[in-house]
Structure formats: structure tokens, C-alpha cells
Motif scaffolding. Sequence first.
Motif, mmCIF file in Angstrom:
data_model
loop_
_atom_site.group_PDB
_atom_site.id
_atom_site.type_symbol
_atom_site.label_atom_id
_atom_site.label_comp_id
_atom_site.label_asym_id
_atom_site.label_seq_id
_atom_site.Cartn_x
_atom_site.Cartn_y
_atom_site.Cartn_z
ATOM 1 N N UNK A 203 -39.825 44.396 2.600
ATOM 2 C CA UNK A 203 -39.773 43.236 3.482
ATOM 3 C C UNK A 203 -38.404 42.571 3.523
ATOM 4 N N UNK A 204 -38.050 42.075 4.696
ATOM 5 C CA UNK A 204 -36.864 41.235 4.831
ATOM 6 C C UNK A 204 -37.197 39.827 4.334
ATOM 7 N N UNK A 205 -36.173 39.020 4.098
ATOM 8 C CA UNK A 205 -36.420 37.654 3.612
ATOM 9 C C UNK A 205 -37.141 36.797 4.645
ATOM 10 N N UNK A 206 -36.925 37.092 5.921
ATOM 11 C CA UNK A 206 -37.566 36.316 6.986
ATOM 12 C C UNK A 206 -38.793 37.047 7.532
ATOM 13 N N UNK A 207 -39.558 37.690 6.644
ATOM 14 C CA UNK A 207 -40.702 38.491 7.049
ATOM 15 C C UNK A 207 -41.806 37.624 7.650
ATOM 16 N N UNK A 208 -42.648 38.279 8.434
ATOM 17 C CA UNK A 208 -43.826 37.645 9.021
ATOM 18 C C UNK A 208 -45.017 38.552 8.754
ATOM 19 N N UNK A 209 -46.185 37.957 8.602
ATOM 20 C CA UNK A 209 -47.364 38.789 8.347
ATOM 21 C C UNK A 209 -47.642 39.750 9.509
ATOM 22 N N UNK A 210 -47.187 39.397 10.703
ATOM 23 C CA UNK A 210 -47.379 40.282 11.847
ATOM 24 C C UNK A 210 -46.574 41.574 11.721
#
Length: 276
Positions: A203-210
Motif C-alpha cells: 500500500x501507498x501512504x495515501x491508500x484507500x480501501x477502494x
Amino acid sequence: MRIDGHQHFLNYPLFPNDYPWMVDQYAVLKNEYAPEQLSSTLTQCNIDGTVVVQARQSLQETDWLLSLANQYPWILGVVGWIDLCDEALSEQLNHYHTHTKLKGFRHLIQDEHDAHFMLNDNFQRGISTLQTYHYTYDLLIKPFHLPATIELVSNFPKQQFIINHMAQPNVKHQTLSGWKDEIEKLAEHKNVYCKMTFITSELANNWSEKDFHLYFDIILNAFGEHRLVYGSDWPVSLIKASYEEQYNIINRYLSSKPLQAREKILGLNAKHFYRL
């Protein structure tokens, strides 16, 4: 019945050299994570029990997890480690066969740079021996291992395999190349299950559950509701989210699915696969 089909216990301070996969950015994991730290969270999430999976490649790890399982009834099953290439494998399996909570084994194949490691003669001889004892095998792999994995499971159609963490697709960059086609081919083998996991390492630091929905859609379509198993990957999941957060991400995704599918993925499939 709700079951977390994939979690770990760690003791980095006591065995710092036994976790070579613990890179610097995983600093949060360089602590002790014991059953006492998880039990109340499981209750809050209405999880009835777990399957604990090895994190160190040592028979000592297997023995330790079995001792914990004997102390905590909610640890329903153990996936330990054993050297499949060891000539004394049958003797070791005879020793462990009396431990009813030992359900299967795993090797950190993801750390093997040889994409064909699992196809060497000694490893395959070990899989054949496991099959005799009716143990399951967890496959911790990355996308570049998928072609060899397809060959392996083809060679042992009666052996029960389960893919960890969806074979770790590149969620960070939303990449499907090198993963989608191969994971779909792998799913054609009915002796293979797959764990639906919140993959923090991708995951990136600005991840989203989508970010996960595309991948969840693909594995649900490929494996179906009968061969998917929910796993938290706690405490590794803490790299990006709390236990409750990762559980809610998967629970929300499944909320639009039929009740029967939710019950299977969130518990019944793990119960069936691991004979809990």
C-alpha cells in the motif's frame, strides 16, 4: 461462526535474527505480539477463533504456536513450519501427528529468489509426504511465483493448498499485469483456496480501501464463495491499519454479497479447509 483464517504471533525482542523479512519500514512489528493483545479485539469484532500461521522458519516456532493453541481455546488451528526437504520429514510428521490443532505447514517461498524453488525434487517429495498425512499447505508467494505454483498444484491434485494474501498483487500501483491471468489459471485447480487479506506491504501512504475492490472482485470471481478465506494478517496489518480497520474494510466489501457467501468467506470456508 466467524474465523480469522490467518494471523501471527511475534517475539522479535527474543528472536531478532529469526525474522529476516522484517525490513526497516516494518519497525512497528519489532515487538512482542502475544494472544493477550488480540483476544479482546477478536471479541469486539465478533470473531470466534483464529488460525495462527508461522512467521519464523524453525521447528521451535511450530512448537511454540502449538503450546499457545493449547492455552487459548480460540486458537482453533496452527499452520507451522517444517523443512519439506529434510530426509527425516516422515519421522517429524509422525511426532507432530498427535497434535490435533496442527493443521498444516508453510514456508516463506516469497523470500526465495528462485521462482522455481517449489519445483525442486526434494520440495515436491516433501509435498507428497504431507499429502500422506493429510496436512494442508499454505503458499506464501508473489506474482512471479505463480507459473511455478500452477505447475506444483497440477502435480498434486489431491493435496489441499491455500494461497496467502491473494499472491500479493501490486495494489499500490493498481497493477494487474503478471497477476490477474495467472491467478485465474491457478483458481481453475479445485484443490486450491485463496486468502482474502488486507495487504499492508503493498500500500501507498495515501491508500484507500477502494484500492482493494478490483482485486477482491477478481479473486471472488475466480475462486468463488466456496474457496475464499478471510485472514487479518495481524499484527503485520498494523503497518497501515488497526485490526478493526482491516476487518471492516473486508466486511464492508462483503456486505453487498449474499449472506451465504459472507458466512463462508468469513468463517465456514476456513473451518472446512483446515478441518477445525
